[in-house]
Design a protein around this motif. Structure first.
Motif, PDB file in Angstrom:
ATOM      1  N   ILE A 194       3.786  -8.220   3.312  1.00 55.51           N
ATOM      2  CA  ILE A 194       3.685  -8.460   1.862  1.00 55.51           C
ATOM      3  C   ILE A 194       4.172  -7.185   1.182  1.00 55.51           C
ATOM      4  O   ILE A 194       3.848  -6.085   1.629  1.00 55.51           O
ATOM      5  CB  ILE A 194       2.220  -8.721   1.449  1.00 55.51           C
ATOM      6  CG1 ILE A 194       1.675  -9.969   2.145  1.00 55.51           C
ATOM      7  CG2 ILE A 194       2.065  -8.828  -0.051  1.00 55.51           C
ATOM      8  CD1 ILE A 194       2.212 -11.269   1.624  1.00 55.51           C
ATOM      9  N   ALA A 195       4.949  -7.306   0.104  1.00 55.90           N
ATOM     10  CA  ALA A 195       5.447  -6.106  -0.581  1.00 55.90           C
ATOM     11  C   ALA A 195       5.668  -6.381  -2.058  1.00 55.90           C
ATOM     12  O   ALA A 195       5.828  -7.534  -2.472  1.00 55.90           O
ATOM     13  CB  ALA A 195       6.741  -5.613   0.062  1.00 55.90           C
ATOM     14  N   LEU A 196       5.682  -5.309  -2.834  1.00 56.94           N
ATOM     15  CA  LEU A 196       5.979  -5.408  -4.257  1.00 56.94           C
ATOM     16  C   LEU A 196       7.473  -5.270  -4.492  1.00 56.94           C
ATOM     17  O   LEU A 196       8.160  -4.509  -3.811  1.00 56.94           O
ATOM     18  CB  LEU A 196       5.254  -4.301  -5.032  1.00 56.94           C
ATOM     19  CG  LEU A 196       3.769  -4.498  -5.343  1.00 56.94           C
ATOM     20  CD1 LEU A 196       3.207  -3.225  -5.962  1.00 56.94           C
ATOM     21  CD2 LEU A 196       3.558  -5.684  -6.275  1.00 56.94           C
ATOM     22  N   GLY A 197       7.977  -6.016  -5.479  1.00 60.29           N
ATOM     23  CA  GLY A 197       9.352  -5.837  -5.923  1.00 60.29           C
ATOM     24  C   GLY A 197       9.401  -4.865  -7.082  1.00 60.29           C
ATOM     25  O   GLY A 197       8.365  -4.536  -7.681  1.00 60.29           O
ATOM     26  N   ALA A 198      10.600  -4.413  -7.418  1.00 63.73           N
ATOM     27  CA  ALA A 198      10.768  -3.523  -8.576  1.00 63.73           C
ATOM     28  C   ALA A 198      10.356  -4.230  -9.863  1.00 63.73           C
ATOM     29  O   ALA A 198      10.045  -3.578 -10.866  1.00 63.73           O
ATOM     30  CB  ALA A 198      12.224  -3.061  -8.664  1.00 63.73           C
ATOM     31  N   ASP A 199      10.326  -5.574  -9.818  1.00 57.76           N
ATOM     32  CA  ASP A 199       9.924  -6.361 -10.990  1.00 57.76           C
ATOM     33  C   ASP A 199       8.412  -6.495 -11.116  1.00 57.76           C
ATOM     34  O   ASP A 199       7.910  -7.150 -12.031  1.00 57.76           O
ATOM     35  CB  ASP A 199      10.555  -7.763 -10.924  1.00 57.76           C
ATOM     36  CG  ASP A 199      10.217  -8.508  -9.628  1.00 57.76           C
ATOM     37  OD1 ASP A 199       9.366  -8.018  -8.862  1.00 57.76           O
ATOM     38  OD2 ASP A 199      10.810  -9.581  -9.386  1.00 57.76           O
ATOM     39  N   GLY A 200       7.656  -5.889 -10.175  1.00 61.51           N
ATOM     40  CA  GLY A 200       6.206  -5.938 -10.225  1.00 61.51           C
ATOM     41  C   GLY A 200       5.582  -7.143  -9.559  1.00 61.51           C
ATOM     42  O   GLY A 200       4.360  -7.241  -9.457  1.00 61.51           O
ATOM     43  N   HIS A 201       6.395  -8.075  -9.075  1.00 64.65           N
ATOM     44  CA  HIS A 201       5.870  -9.264  -8.405  1.00 64.65           C
ATOM     45  C   HIS A 201       5.578  -8.977  -6.929  1.00 64.65           C
ATOM     46  O   HIS A 201       6.233  -8.127  -6.306  1.00 64.65           O
ATOM     47  CB  HIS A 201       6.863 -10.422  -8.501  1.00 64.65           C
ATOM     48  CG  HIS A 201       7.013 -10.982  -9.885  1.00 64.65           C
ATOM     49  ND1 HIS A 201       5.956 -11.479 -10.616  1.00 64.65           N
ATOM     50  CD2 HIS A 201       8.108 -11.123 -10.679  1.00 64.65           C
ATOM     51  CE1 HIS A 201       6.389 -11.900 -11.793  1.00 64.65           C
ATOM     52  NE2 HIS A 201       7.690 -11.685 -11.859  1.00 64.65           N
ATOM     53  N   THR A 202       4.619  -9.706  -6.391  1.00 64.74           N
ATOM     54  CA  THR A 202       4.310  -9.630  -4.970  1.00 64.74           C
ATOM     55  C   THR A 202       5.152 -10.646  -4.216  1.00 64.74           C
ATOM     56  O   THR A 202       5.218 -11.814  -4.608  1.00 64.74           O
ATOM     57  CB  THR A 202       2.815  -9.918  -4.717  1.00 64.74           C
ATOM     58  OG1 THR A 202       2.032  -8.909  -5.360  1.00 64.74           O
ATOM     59  CG2 THR A 202       2.495  -9.917  -3.225  1.00 64.74           C
ATOM     60  N   TYR A 203       5.801 -10.183  -3.125  1.00 65.28           N
ATOM     61  CA  TYR A 203       6.670 -11.060  -2.347  1.00 65.28           C
ATOM     62  C   TYR A 203       6.171 -11.201  -0.909  1.00 65.28           C
ATOM     63  O   TYR A 203       5.711 -10.226  -0.297  1.00 65.28           O
ATOM     64  CB  TYR A 203       8.101 -10.522  -2.345  1.00 65.28           C
ATOM     65  CG  TYR A 203       8.800 -10.691  -3.672  1.00 65.28           C
ATOM     66  CD1 TYR A 203       9.420 -11.897  -3.998  1.00 65.28           C
ATOM     67  CD2 TYR A 203       8.825  -9.663  -4.604  1.00 65.28           C
ATOM     68  CE1 TYR A 203      10.042 -12.065  -5.227  1.00 65.28           C
ATOM     69  CE2 TYR A 203       9.445  -9.824  -5.834  1.00 65.28           C
ATOM     70  CZ  TYR A 203      10.057 -11.031  -6.139  1.00 65.28           C
ATOM     71  OH  TYR A 203      10.674 -11.203  -7.360  1.00 65.28           O
ATOM     72  N   ASP A 260       0.820  -1.211   0.000  1.00 68.32           N
ATOM     73  CA  ASP A 260       0.000   0.000   0.000  1.00 68.32           C
ATOM     74  C   ASP A 260       0.854   1.261   0.000  1.00 68.32           C
ATOM     75  O   ASP A 260       1.730   1.438   0.839  1.00 68.32           O
ATOM     76  CB  ASP A 260      -0.938  -0.001   1.208  1.00 68.32           C
ATOM     77  CG  ASP A 260      -1.979  -1.100   1.113  1.00 68.32           C
ATOM     78  OD1 ASP A 260      -2.676  -1.163   0.094  1.00 68.32           O
ATOM     79  OD2 ASP A 260      -2.075  -1.904   2.055  1.00 68.32           O
ATOM     80  N   SER A 261       0.565   2.114  -0.960  1.00 73.69           N
ATOM     81  CA  SER A 261       1.258   3.404  -1.087  1.00 73.69           C
ATOM     82  C   SER A 261       2.776   3.248  -1.179  1.00 73.69           C
ATOM     83  O   SER A 261       3.520   4.146  -0.790  1.00 73.69           O
ATOM     84  CB  SER A 261       0.885   4.323   0.092  1.00 73.69           C
ATOM     85  OG  SER A 261       1.221   5.666  -0.189  1.00 73.69           O
ATOM     86  N   GLY A 262       3.229   2.087  -1.688  1.00 74.33           N
ATOM     87  CA  GLY A 262       4.674   1.874  -1.824  1.00 74.33           C
ATOM     88  C   GLY A 262       5.406   1.869  -0.506  1.00 74.33           C
ATOM     89  O   GLY A 262       6.568   2.273  -0.429  1.00 74.33           O
ATOM     90  N   LEU A 263       4.725   1.400   0.548  1.00 77.21           N
ATOM     91  CA  LEU A 263       5.332   1.424   1.884  1.00 77.21           C
ATOM     92  C   LEU A 263       6.671   0.693   1.916  1.00 77.21           C
ATOM     93  O   LEU A 263       7.664   1.211   2.433  1.00 77.21           O
ATOM     94  CB  LEU A 263       4.375   0.804   2.906  1.00 77.21           C
ATOM     95  CG  LEU A 263       4.927   0.576   4.313  1.00 77.21           C
ATOM     96  CD1 LEU A 263       5.358   1.881   4.954  1.00 77.21           C
ATOM     97  CD2 LEU A 263       3.899  -0.137   5.181  1.00 77.21           C
ATOM     98  N   VAL A 264       6.703  -0.530   1.368  1.00 75.29           N
ATOM     99  CA  VAL A 264       7.933  -1.332   1.366  1.00 75.29           C
ATOM    100  C   VAL A 264       8.199  -1.832  -0.047  1.00 75.29           C
ATOM    101  O   VAL A 264       7.283  -2.293  -0.732  1.00 75.29           O
ATOM    102  CB  VAL A 264       7.823  -2.536   2.335  1.00 75.29           C
ATOM    103  CG1 VAL A 264       9.068  -3.418   2.250  1.00 75.29           C
ATOM    104  CG2 VAL A 264       7.609  -2.061   3.772  1.00 75.29           C
ATOM    105  N   THR A 265       9.446  -1.735  -0.474  1.00 75.84           N
ATOM    106  CA  THR A 265       9.872  -2.337  -1.739  1.00 75.84           C
ATOM    107  C   THR A 265      10.730  -3.548  -1.397  1.00 75.84           C
ATOM    108  O   THR A 265      11.609  -3.474  -0.541  1.00 75.84           O
ATOM    109  CB  THR A 265      10.674  -1.348  -2.593  1.00 75.84           C
ATOM    110  OG1 THR A 265       9.869  -0.195  -2.838  1.00 75.84           O
ATOM    111  CG2 THR A 265      11.077  -1.972  -3.928  1.00 75.84           C
TER     112      THR A 265
END
Length: 299
Positions: A187-196, A132-137
């Motif tokens: 849960i966070a998004l990577g720079a590659d667009g995947h959810t991790y 959410d809102s780019g909280l964690v990459t």
């Protein structure tokens, strides 16, 4: 006219409050990050105690941020759905289907349940995830494992398991300033667009470091770091921790926990505390009493 002596129990409560006052004054306006998980999260009574403790912290001017885990609940859901999973180095190998289920359990079910507990205790909680809102990459985690057949180390693809590479602390500061208690799913998004899917201890430590938290609490299923004769070690620094790891006092699952605490302290957290989340109000005992209740890790 009859004299009425004060009730000793009521006097004791009043004295407890006055004893806590210097700590309330010391921590007013400070940020505390709390990693919440383990068996305490599955016990309704302990869950209510935890929610009340967090609301109390907010009421006395401290800004709590909760980061929660959910490994057992994910495992239970995978089993129910007939999805096989394996672990390497304590991390669940996560394919696309497992990642989808993990997000559903963590960011959906567990996150909103904790929010409801805090709301029931009179707090104003807001549930979010690292997405959410780019909280964690996040970035993908790789691990090595010994191959017993060939006697060599081999790289293991853990799938969609990540670790934090950046945290936008401004998101959490804004929520705290508006009176909210943020509740964060790992849960966070990577720079590659995947959810991790991220280990909750690691996620909480990274958030604590980014916020420059005054305290980082790691609630576990043990009293803290124990000596070889099972006495609680209440005060540790990184050098002492390195020595205790070298002589085998700190071993197994406690190693990643103390490493997370050291990393948080190195990142700017004043102190990290490993606490037994199964003990009612252990966090309050640690914060507001001189003897504390767990293992304090500091510079």
């Amino acid at each position: 006219m009859t004299d009425h002596a004060p009730d000793p129990a009521m006097l004791a409560k009043a004295e407890t409050l006055t004893d806590a006052l210097p700590y309330m004054q010391r921590y007013a306006g400070k940020t505390f990050v709390v990693k919440y998980g383990g068996h305490a999260m599955g016990d309704p009574e302990l869950a209510r105690d935890f929610a009340e403790d967090v609301v109390l912290l907010k009421a006395v001017g401290i800004n709590p941020v909760v980061v929660h885990g959910g490994g057992p609940q994910i495992g239970s859901m995978l089993k129910r759905l007939g999805v096989e999973s394996e672990f390497v180095g304590g991390l669940r190998v996560t394919d696309a289907e497992t990642a989808r289920i993990a997000e559903m359990v963590l960011a959906g079910s567990i996150n909103k349940e904790i929010v409801s507990w805090i709301s029931a205790a009179g707090g104003k909680a807001l549930g979010i995830s690292g997405k959410d809102s780019g909280l964690v990459t996040a970035q993908k985690v790789t691990r090595s494992a010994a191959d017993p057949l060939q006697g060599i180390e081999r790289h293991v693809d853990l799938g969609f398991v990540g670790e934090p590479v950046s945290v936008d602390a401004g998101v959490l500061r804004t929520l705290s300033a508006q009176g909210f208690i943020p509740v964060v799913a790992p849960i966070a998004l990577g720079a590659d667009g995947h959810t991790y899917n991220i280990n909750a201890d690691t996620m909480a430590g990274a958030i604590a470091g980014a916020l420059g938290a005054s305290r980082f609490f790691l609630l576990t299923d043990v009293p803290g770091v124990l000596s070889k004769d099972k006495a609680l070690l209440t005060d540790l620094d990184p050098a002492r921790i390195a020595a205790l790891k070298a002589d085998g006092t700190i071993s197994g699952g406690m190693i990643p926990k103390v490493e997370t605490c050291v990393a948080a302290v190195d990142a700017g957290v004043d102190a990290a505390v490993i606490l037994d989340g199964r003990v009612p109000h252990s966090m309050l005992l640690e914060i507001f009493t001189p003897q504390g209740a767990g293992t304090l890790v500091h510079r």
